[in-house]
Scaffold this motif. Structure first.
Motif, PDB file in Angstrom:
ATOM      1  N   LEU A 253       0.831  -1.087   0.051  1.00  0.00           N
ATOM      2  CA  LEU A 253       0.030   0.076   0.017  1.00  0.00           C
ATOM      3  C   LEU A 253       0.862   1.094  -0.038  1.00  0.00           C
ATOM      4  O   LEU A 253       1.810   1.315   0.863  1.00  0.00           O
ATOM      5  N   LEU A 254       0.581   2.104  -0.877  1.00  0.00           N
ATOM      6  CA  LEU A 254       1.110   3.156  -1.047  1.00  0.00           C
ATOM      7  C   LEU A 254       0.912   4.509  -0.057  1.00  0.00           C
ATOM      8  O   LEU A 254      -0.493   4.952  -0.437  1.00  0.00           O
ATOM      9  N   ARG A 255       1.462   4.725   0.793  1.00  0.00           N
ATOM     10  CA  ARG A 255       0.634   5.649   2.002  1.00  0.00           C
ATOM     11  C   ARG A 255       0.779   7.144   1.405  1.00  0.00           C
ATOM     12  O   ARG A 255      -0.118   7.653   1.694  1.00  0.00           O
ATOM     13  N   GLU A 256       1.605   7.478   0.847  1.00  0.00           N
ATOM     14  CA  GLU A 256       1.674   9.007   0.503  1.00  0.00           C
ATOM     15  C   GLU A 256       2.455   9.141  -0.921  1.00  0.00           C
ATOM     16  O   GLU A 256       3.675   8.642  -1.141  1.00  0.00           O
ATOM     17  N   ILE A 257       1.910   9.956  -1.967  1.00  0.00           N
ATOM     18  CA  ILE A 257       2.592  10.183  -3.256  1.00  0.00           C
ATOM     19  C   ILE A 257       2.895  11.561  -3.475  1.00  0.00           C
ATOM     20  O   ILE A 257       1.849  12.427  -2.973  1.00  0.00           O
ATOM     21  N   ALA A 299      -6.058  12.416 -10.053  1.00  0.00           N
ATOM     22  CA  ALA A 299      -5.631  12.673  -8.726  1.00  0.00           C
ATOM     23  C   ALA A 299      -4.513  13.426  -8.588  1.00  0.00           C
ATOM     24  O   ALA A 299      -4.085  14.223  -7.915  1.00  0.00           O
ATOM     25  N   ALA A 300      -3.613  13.077  -9.450  1.00  0.00           N
ATOM     26  CA  ALA A 300      -2.250  13.767  -9.592  1.00  0.00           C
ATOM     27  C   ALA A 300      -2.420  15.307 -10.196  1.00  0.00           C
ATOM     28  O   ALA A 300      -1.675  16.169  -9.842  1.00  0.00           O
ATOM     29  N   MET A 301      -3.183  15.388 -11.228  1.00  0.00           N
ATOM     30  CA  MET A 301      -3.494  16.893 -11.722  1.00  0.00           C
ATOM     31  C   MET A 301      -4.133  17.531 -10.656  1.00  0.00           C
ATOM     32  O   MET A 301      -4.050  18.697 -10.533  1.00  0.00           O
ATOM     33  N   ILE A 302      -5.262  17.095  -9.938  1.00  0.00           N
ATOM     34  CA  ILE A 302      -5.586  17.823  -8.823  1.00  0.00           C
ATOM     35  C   ILE A 302      -4.751  18.151  -7.678  1.00  0.00           C
ATOM     36  O   ILE A 302      -4.479  19.214  -7.245  1.00  0.00           O
ATOM     37  N   ALA A 303      -3.692  17.416  -7.419  1.00  0.00           N
ATOM     38  CA  ALA A 303      -2.717  17.464  -6.364  1.00  0.00           C
ATOM     39  C   ALA A 303      -1.884  18.630  -6.862  1.00  0.00           C
ATOM     40  O   ALA A 303      -1.438  19.515  -6.122  1.00  0.00           O
ATOM     41  N   LYS A 304      -1.722  18.933  -8.168  1.00  0.00           N
ATOM     42  CA  LYS A 304      -0.759  19.955  -8.824  1.00  0.00           C
ATOM     43  C   LYS A 304      -1.180  21.245  -8.348  1.00  0.00           C
ATOM     44  O   LYS A 304      -0.540  22.160  -8.438  1.00  0.00           O
ATOM     45  N   LEU A 305      -2.539  21.415  -8.156  1.00  0.00           N
ATOM     46  CA  LEU A 305      -3.442  22.555  -7.836  1.00  0.00           C
ATOM     47  C   LEU A 305      -2.914  22.993  -6.436  1.00  0.00           C
ATOM     48  O   LEU A 305      -3.477  24.109  -5.916  1.00  0.00           O
ATOM     49  N   GLY A 306      -2.541  22.123  -5.550  1.00  0.00           N
ATOM     50  CA  GLY A 306      -2.204  22.261  -4.212  1.00  0.00           C
ATOM     51  C   GLY A 306      -3.470  21.756  -3.236  1.00  0.00           C
ATOM     52  O   GLY A 306      -3.596  21.895  -2.124  1.00  0.00           O
ATOM     53  N   ILE A 307      -4.126  20.836  -3.835  1.00  0.00           N
ATOM     54  CA  ILE A 307      -5.291  20.362  -3.174  1.00  0.00           C
ATOM     55  C   ILE A 307      -4.895  18.686  -2.834  1.00  0.00           C
ATOM     56  O   ILE A 307      -4.791  17.850  -3.806  1.00  0.00           O
ATOM     57  N   ASP A 308      -5.103  18.346  -1.421  1.00  0.00           N
ATOM     58  CA  ASP A 308      -4.603  17.155  -1.140  1.00  0.00           C
ATOM     59  C   ASP A 308      -5.766  16.015  -1.653  1.00  0.00           C
ATOM     60  O   ASP A 308      -7.024  16.455  -1.404  1.00  0.00           O
ATOM     61  N   VAL A 309      -5.359  14.899  -1.964  1.00  0.00           N
ATOM     62  CA  VAL A 309      -6.481  13.976  -2.452  1.00  0.00           C
ATOM     63  C   VAL A 309      -5.944  12.720  -1.652  1.00  0.00           C
ATOM     64  O   VAL A 309      -5.177  12.204  -1.590  1.00  0.00           O
ATOM     65  N   TYR A 310      -7.223  12.095  -1.151  1.00  0.00           N
ATOM     66  CA  TYR A 310      -7.229  10.770  -0.197  1.00  0.00           C
ATOM     67  C   TYR A 310      -8.050   9.833  -0.983  1.00  0.00           C
ATOM     68  O   TYR A 310      -9.050   9.867  -1.333  1.00  0.00           O
ATOM     69  N   ILE A 311      -7.259   8.739  -1.211  1.00  0.00           N
ATOM     70  CA  ILE A 311      -7.830   7.471  -1.749  1.00  0.00           C
ATOM     71  C   ILE A 311      -8.068   6.561  -0.912  1.00  0.00           C
ATOM     72  O   ILE A 311      -6.921   5.959  -0.208  1.00  0.00           O
ATOM     73  N   VAL A 312      -9.023   5.975  -0.531  1.00  0.00           N
ATOM     74  CA  VAL A 312      -9.362   5.131   0.818  1.00  0.00           C
ATOM     75  C   VAL A 312     -10.585   4.287   0.569  1.00  0.00           C
ATOM     76  O   VAL A 312     -11.497   4.630  -0.125  1.00  0.00           O
ATOM     77  N   LYS A 313     -10.684   3.158   1.466  1.00  0.00           N
ATOM     78  CA  LYS A 313     -11.698   2.181   1.022  1.00  0.00           C
ATOM     79  C   LYS A 313     -12.946   2.698   1.830  1.00  0.00           C
ATOM     80  O   LYS A 313     -12.871   3.231   3.139  1.00  0.00           O
ATOM     81  N   ALA A 314     -14.055   2.526   1.077  1.00  0.00           N
ATOM     82  CA  ALA A 314     -15.354   2.994   1.486  1.00  0.00           C
ATOM     83  C   ALA A 314     -15.951   2.363   2.744  1.00  0.00           C
ATOM     84  O   ALA A 314     -15.552   1.353   2.924  1.00  0.00           O
ATOM     85  N   ALA A 315     -16.791   2.942   3.265  1.00  0.00           N
ATOM     86  CA  ALA A 315     -17.366   2.280   4.530  1.00  0.00           C
ATOM     87  C   ALA A 315     -16.422   1.825   5.698  1.00  0.00           C
ATOM     88  O   ALA A 315     -16.696   0.755   6.177  1.00  0.00           O
ATOM     89  N   LEU A 336      -5.100   3.935   7.330  1.00  0.00           N
ATOM     90  CA  LEU A 336      -4.595   3.338   5.988  1.00  0.00           C
ATOM     91  C   LEU A 336      -5.445   3.844   4.803  1.00  0.00           C
ATOM     92  O   LEU A 336      -6.620   3.846   4.672  1.00  0.00           O
ATOM     93  N   GLY A 337      -4.678   4.160   3.893  1.00  0.00           N
ATOM     94  CA  GLY A 337      -5.167   4.849   2.830  1.00  0.00           C
ATOM     95  C   GLY A 337      -4.079   5.374   1.987  1.00  0.00           C
ATOM     96  O   GLY A 337      -2.704   5.121   2.294  1.00  0.00           O
ATOM     97  N   THR A 338      -4.250   6.164   0.811  1.00  0.00           N
ATOM     98  CA  THR A 338      -3.109   6.743   0.183  1.00  0.00           C
ATOM     99  C   THR A 338      -3.543   8.177  -0.104  1.00  0.00           C
ATOM    100  O   THR A 338      -4.692   8.534  -0.460  1.00  0.00           O
ATOM    101  N   VAL A 339      -2.365   9.254   0.356  1.00  0.00           N
ATOM    102  CA  VAL A 339      -2.651  10.510   0.225  1.00  0.00           C
ATOM    103  C   VAL A 339      -1.938  10.987  -1.049  1.00  0.00           C
ATOM    104  O   VAL A 339      -0.558  10.665  -1.027  1.00  0.00           O
ATOM    105  N   ILE A 340      -2.259  11.659  -2.269  1.00  0.00           N
ATOM    106  CA  ILE A 340      -1.634  12.283  -3.048  1.00  0.00           C
ATOM    107  C   ILE A 340      -1.750  13.842  -2.789  1.00  0.00           C
ATOM    108  O   ILE A 340      -2.895  14.306  -2.817  1.00  0.00           O
TER     109      ILE A 340
END
Length: 344
Positions: A253-257, A299-315, A336-340
């Motif tokens: 699992l990649l925790r932070e990108i 998600a990478a293009m959003i992160a370039k704007l300075g906006i954190d993106v969290y990818i995480v399991k629902a529920a 547990l999840g990934t922040v970009i």
């Protein structure tokens, strides 16, 4: 397909000239309900009722974080399958304060809705002059809008004043599959009026090839560019982004990108021996929108704007913490999840 710099420039020019957007207050977050998380993706048009119910409850809790009351006033006053009566009591409202919902947007994927119809007919490839494609366009929209209605109802039952908005009906279109026109004025008006817009991946018209499928991930990236939310949350059916398919026992699992200004990205956590190794991606055969590959790219293009993106399991508790905005700064070890995020 990732837009070129020139296509991005043209899209921004078109957006700025065609949209009159002004929010009464800053947007807190945009949430993506992944199709694989809220539907049973291998069963045609079957909703994962448990996940959808929990995710809807988590959204309510995130919106209601400033209130000590856990009372829910349902807003779905229509009859549901398997329920004998409509259980809406107008007396419950009184002076009860509504959720502070004007700071969120929800976008959902199609999952087992729409993808089958689109892939069988070739809608994503264009060709509206062909009878099969035109019929598939209609069938795809029937399927995705029916899912949109069910998600709006699930949110409404949690007291979230949700309003379904279809990109096709709002005039969104593409050119060679790249977003060409996207009027979000109605989205802004809905937010300012106290509603939560609920958009979805959709079949749309394409200026050159006739039609295609517009991914919910692309929709989120465009909304993020114009409305600048504090953060974006992708709710998926897995814990986050892995270095290989998560079904592989050796998957990490990649925790932070971190995303650089030029769009390149690197793995910050965990430390992996070969930092530049390619992340392996698998896409279901019937998925016409690119699956996790599109998700990471957008998600990478959003992160370039300075906006954190969290990818995480629902529920999960992890997704609830992300929705509440508890992950700013350093990521807790027990999350547990990934922040970009931007490397700046």
């Amino acid at each position: 397909m990732i837009p070129t710099m020139e296509q991005e420039k043209q899209m921004k020019q078109q957006s700025s000239s065609s949209n009159d957007i002004s929010l009464n207050k800053p947007l807190r977050c945009i949430v993506k309900l992944g199709g694989a998380a809220i539907t049973c993706k291998n069963e045609l048009e079957k909703i994962n009722d448990e996940n959808l119910k929990i995710a809807s409850s988590h959204l309510r809790q995130a919106m209601n974080s400033s209130s000590s009351s856990n009372k829910v006033i349902a807003m779905d006053w229509s009859k549901r399958s398997g329920v004998s009566e409509i259980s809406a009591s107008l007396d419950d409202f009184g002076d009860f304060p509504l959720l502070d919902s004007s700071n969120s947007i929800v976008v959902h994927g199609a999952g087992s809705f729409g993808h089958f119809q689109a892939s069988r007919s070739g809608v994503h490839k264009g060709g509206l002059h062909l009878p099969l494609v035109r019929a598939g366009f209609v069938a795809t929209r029937i399927s995705v809008t029916s899912l949109n209605l069910e998600i709006v109802r699930a949110l409404a039952r949690e007291g979230i004043p949700s309003i379904g908005m279809s990109p096709f009906a709002c005039g969104w279109s593409t050119c060679e599959r790249n977003l060409a026109s996207a009027d979000i004025s109605q989205v802004a008006k809905a937010i300012n009026s106290g509603f939560v817009p609920v958009l979805h991946g959709d079949a749309v018209l394409d200026n050159l090839q006739g039609c295609t499928i517009l991914s919910g991930d692309v929709i989120i990236r465009h909304l993020a560019e114009l409305l600048k939310p504090e953060y974006v949350v992708f709710l998926t059916d897995v814990l986050g982004v892995y270095d290989r398919p998560p079904t592989d026992s050796n998957a990490v699992l990649l925790r932070e990108i971190a995303v650089d200004e030029d769009g390149s990205w690197s793995i910050v956590k965990p430390q992996i021996a070969n930092m530049n190794k390619k992340v392996e991606i698998t896409v279901a055969a019937h998925d016409t929108t690119g699956g996790m590959l599109t998700k990471i790219s957008e998600a990478a293009m959003i992160a370039k704007l300075g906006i954190d993106v969290y990818i995480v399991k629902a529920a999960t508790d992890h997704s609830l913490r992300a929705l509440k905005g508890e992950l700013k700064g350093n990521i807790p070890d027990d999350w547990l999840g990934t922040v970009i995020r931007s490397s700046r």
